[in-house]
Write a protein that holds these residues in place. Structure first.
Motif, short mmCIF file in Angstrom:
data_model
loop_
_atom_site.label_atom_id
_atom_site.label_comp_id
_atom_site.label_asym_id
_atom_site.label_seq_id
_atom_site.Cartn_x
_atom_site.Cartn_y
_atom_site.Cartn_z
N TYR A 1 0.85 -1.19 0.00
CA TYR A 1 0.00 0.00 0.00
C TYR A 1 0.89 1.24 0.00
O TYR A 1 1.92 1.28 0.66
CB TYR A 1 -0.87 -0.03 1.26
CG TYR A 1 -1.37 1.31 1.72
CD1 TYR A 1 -2.53 1.85 1.21
CD2 TYR A 1 -0.67 2.05 2.67
CE1 TYR A 1 -2.98 3.08 1.63
CE2 TYR A 1 -1.12 3.28 3.09
CZ TYR A 1 -2.28 3.79 2.57
OH TYR A 1 -2.72 5.01 2.98
N SER A 2 0.48 2.25 -0.73
CA SER A 2 1.19 3.53 -0.74
C SER A 2 0.17 4.66 -0.74
O SER A 2 -0.78 4.65 -1.52
CB SER A 2 2.07 3.63 -1.99
OG SER A 2 2.63 4.91 -2.12
N GLY A 3 0.38 5.63 0.16
CA GLY A 3 -0.52 6.78 0.25
C GLY A 3 0.25 8.08 0.25
O GLY A 3 1.41 8.14 -0.17
N ALA A 4 -0.36 9.11 0.76
CA ALA A 4 0.18 10.47 0.69
C ALA A 4 1.48 10.66 1.46
O ALA A 4 2.22 11.60 1.20
CB ALA A 4 -0.85 11.47 1.19
N SER A 5 1.79 9.79 2.42
CA SER A 5 3.01 9.95 3.22
C SER A 5 4.28 9.69 2.43
O SER A 5 5.36 10.16 2.80
CB SER A 5 2.99 9.01 4.42
OG SER A 5 3.09 7.66 3.98
N GLY A 6 4.17 8.92 1.35
CA GLY A 6 5.35 8.54 0.58
C GLY A 6 5.94 7.21 1.03
O GLY A 6 6.79 6.63 0.35
#
Length: 92
Positions: free
Chosen positions: A30-35
């Motif tokens: 999973y990858s989100g806005a945090s990097g």
């Protein structure tokens, strides 16, 4: 790698906005806005940091790459289009 508390994933208002996920080798990433790129540890049912992207992004595609890698393509990085496709080698 370090353990990542699930509560931290929920703490950031934009982390869960327009994320991307895929499976490689029977594991979920999973990858989100945090990097950060996370892997779901099936034994503990917790997210573990697998690595990070040089450009944090939303609305991107996280895809299985060649060999044992993930690829982050497109998306939006702080209001701009990311300038590169990123490859993240996976352990194991």
């Amino acid at each position: 790698m370090q353990a990542f508390e699930q509560q931290l994933l929920l703490a950031d208002e934009v982390e869960g906005f327009a994320p991307s996920a895929c499976a490689v080798g029977g594991e979920l990433f999973y990858s989100g806005a945090s990097g950060y790129v996370f892997r779901l540890d099936a034994a503990t049912n917790a997210w573990v940091i697998e690595g990070g992207l040089s450009e944090a992004r939303i609305s991107h595609r996280l895809l299985p790459g060649l060999g044992n890698t993930l690829v982050a393509v497109g998306g939006n990085s702080k209001g701009k289009l990311p300038k590169r496709i990123e490859w993240l080698p996976l352990d194991g």
